[in-house]
Design a protein around this motif. Structure first.
Motif, PDB file in Angstrom:
ATOM      1  N   HIS A 222       0.834  -1.049   0.033  1.00  0.00           N
ATOM      2  CA  HIS A 222       0.132  -0.211   0.082  1.00  0.00           C
ATOM      3  C   HIS A 222       0.890   1.494   0.079  1.00  0.00           C
ATOM      4  O   HIS A 222       2.118   1.105   0.039  1.00  0.00           O
ATOM      5  CB  HIS A 222      -1.053  -0.128   1.579  1.00  0.00           C
ATOM      6  CG  HIS A 222      -1.796  -1.203   1.480  1.00  0.00           C
ATOM      7  ND1 HIS A 222      -3.158  -1.187   0.944  1.00  0.00           N
ATOM      8  CD2 HIS A 222      -1.604  -2.356   2.094  1.00  0.00           C
ATOM      9  CE1 HIS A 222      -3.815  -2.582   1.251  1.00  0.00           C
ATOM     10  NE2 HIS A 222      -2.705  -3.305   1.877  1.00  0.00           N
TER      11      HIS A 222
ATOM     12  N   CYS B  98      -4.826   5.800  -0.039  1.00  0.00           N
ATOM     13  CA  CYS B  98      -3.596   4.724  -0.304  1.00  0.00           C
ATOM     14  C   CYS B  98      -3.441   5.145  -1.822  1.00  0.00           C
ATOM     15  O   CYS B  98      -4.054   5.111  -2.572  1.00  0.00           O
ATOM     16  CB  CYS B  98      -4.213   3.240  -0.251  1.00  0.00           C
ATOM     17  SG  CYS B  98      -3.022   2.256  -0.948  1.00  0.00           S
TER      18      CYS B  98
ATOM     19  N   GLU C 138      -0.977   3.316  -3.566  1.00  0.00           N
ATOM     20  CA  GLU C 138      -0.329   2.132  -4.603  1.00  0.00           C
ATOM     21  C   GLU C 138      -1.591   1.263  -4.689  1.00  0.00           C
ATOM     22  O   GLU C 138      -2.243   0.772  -3.889  1.00  0.00           O
ATOM     23  CB  GLU C 138       0.592   1.297  -3.731  1.00  0.00           C
ATOM     24  CG  GLU C 138       1.278   0.203  -4.370  1.00  0.00           C
ATOM     25  CD  GLU C 138       2.389   0.892  -5.546  1.00  0.00           C
ATOM     26  OE1 GLU C 138       3.122   1.449  -5.075  1.00  0.00           O
ATOM     27  OE2 GLU C 138       1.840   0.442  -6.302  1.00  0.00           O
TER      28      GLU C 138
HETATM   29 CU   LIG Z   1      -3.933   0.226  -0.471  1.00  0.00          CU
END
Ligand SMILES: [Cu+2]
Length: 291
Positions: free
Chosen positions: A196, A231, A233
């Motif tokens: 993440h 987040c 990623e």
């Molecule tokens: Cu994530």
């Protein structure tokens, strides 16, 4: 050259207008309608990022204006009609040295503040407290090793009817990460199962949360308020639904919150990241870590 001067003036004016408008529209801690540019800064690192970005913007504008002016001069003065017998010049040492050295000087001029900023971000100052953020599919868990070792999960408020009046849709969470204002906070990040990334635009931080590793970054929020991030990623189907919400409060409010949190949340005595499967094999089964 008059054309060049006029074009530069127009470019600088438009640039200044856009930069000013961007600041007016930029939200504090969250995106705003018609926003151009960054969200407002709440930390010294983000102040520096914005300064660097603005500086680069002027450099880029000047270079683009200069090249455009050269193109226009060539098109107007040296086309076949205006200039029927072209010059047979092939080399000009002075011009060749200049068009090599000036770009090099510009790049070095950009690299120096760029590296300075990079070191400022990466050199973690002595921290007043540490918060560990663990990215999980698909929510964040925050643990406070310096303030009672509690840990809690922070999940998106999915039902729009349950949002509090000040909570934006798709960013509001049930349990916010809380930190004191004007204190250096070290953030440790890790992932429970996939990678993440912990990112809060107003703080100027974005760092991967990788399973089996600890990454660290820092911020020092200088204004109270609530700051949202996401987040950053791609981590699975609910990647877009694991926001980060950081509430910056006065030191007294923070201490009061810590006392409440110690009562409300389970203890995290270190050890492995807690995934639902690990919780199940430990005989847990509820959403909190056994302490
Ligand atoms: Cu994530």
């Amino acid at each position: 050259m008059l054309v060049f001067k006029r074009l530069t003036a127009v470019a600088v004016t438009v640039g200044a207008l856009l930069a000013g408008a961007g600041l007016a529209w930029a939200g504090l801690g969250q995106p705003s309608d018609w926003q151009l540019g960054f969200q407002q800064s709440a930390t010294p690192v983000m102040d520096e990022i914005i300064k660097f970005h603005t500086g680069l913007f002027y450099v880029i504008t000047a270079i683009t204006g200069f090249v455009l002016a050269l193109l226009l001069i060539v098109m107007v003065r040296f086309n076949a009609r205006a200039n029927p017998t072209p010059s047979r010049t092939t080399h000009n040492t002075l011009v060749e040295v200049l068009w090599t050295l000036i770009p090099v000087a510009i790049l070095v001029g950009i690299a120096v503040p760029s590296f300075r900023l990079l070191f400022y971000q990466l050199n973690i100052p002595a921290a007043d407290l540490t918060v560990k953020a663990t990215g999980k599919q698909w929510y964040w868990s925050y643990s406070y090793p310096d303030n009672g070792k509690f840990e809690f999960d922070s999940l998106l408020v999915r039902d729009e009817k349950k949002l509090k009046p000040d909570q934006p849709r798709l960013l509001g969470v049930d349990n916010e990460m809380v930190v004191p204002v004007n204190k250096t906070v070290r953030v440790l990040t890790t992932g429970a199962e996939v990678i993440h990334s912990f990112a809060v635009p107003s703080f100027g931080i974005k760092i991967d949360a990788i399973p089996g590793r600890i990454n660290e970054t820092w911020f020092k929020a200088t204004r109270e308020g609530i700051y949202y991030g996401q987040c950053s990623e791609l981590c699975g189907k609910d990647h877009a639904f694991m926001p980060i919400a950081v509430r910056v409060v006065s030191e007294q409010a923070f201490n009061a919150w810590v006392e409440e949190a110690k009562k409300n949340f389970a203890r995290d005595d270190g050890g492995t990241p807690t995934t639902p499967r690990q919780r199940a094999t430990r005989g847990g089964g509820n959403d909190k870590v056994e302490g």
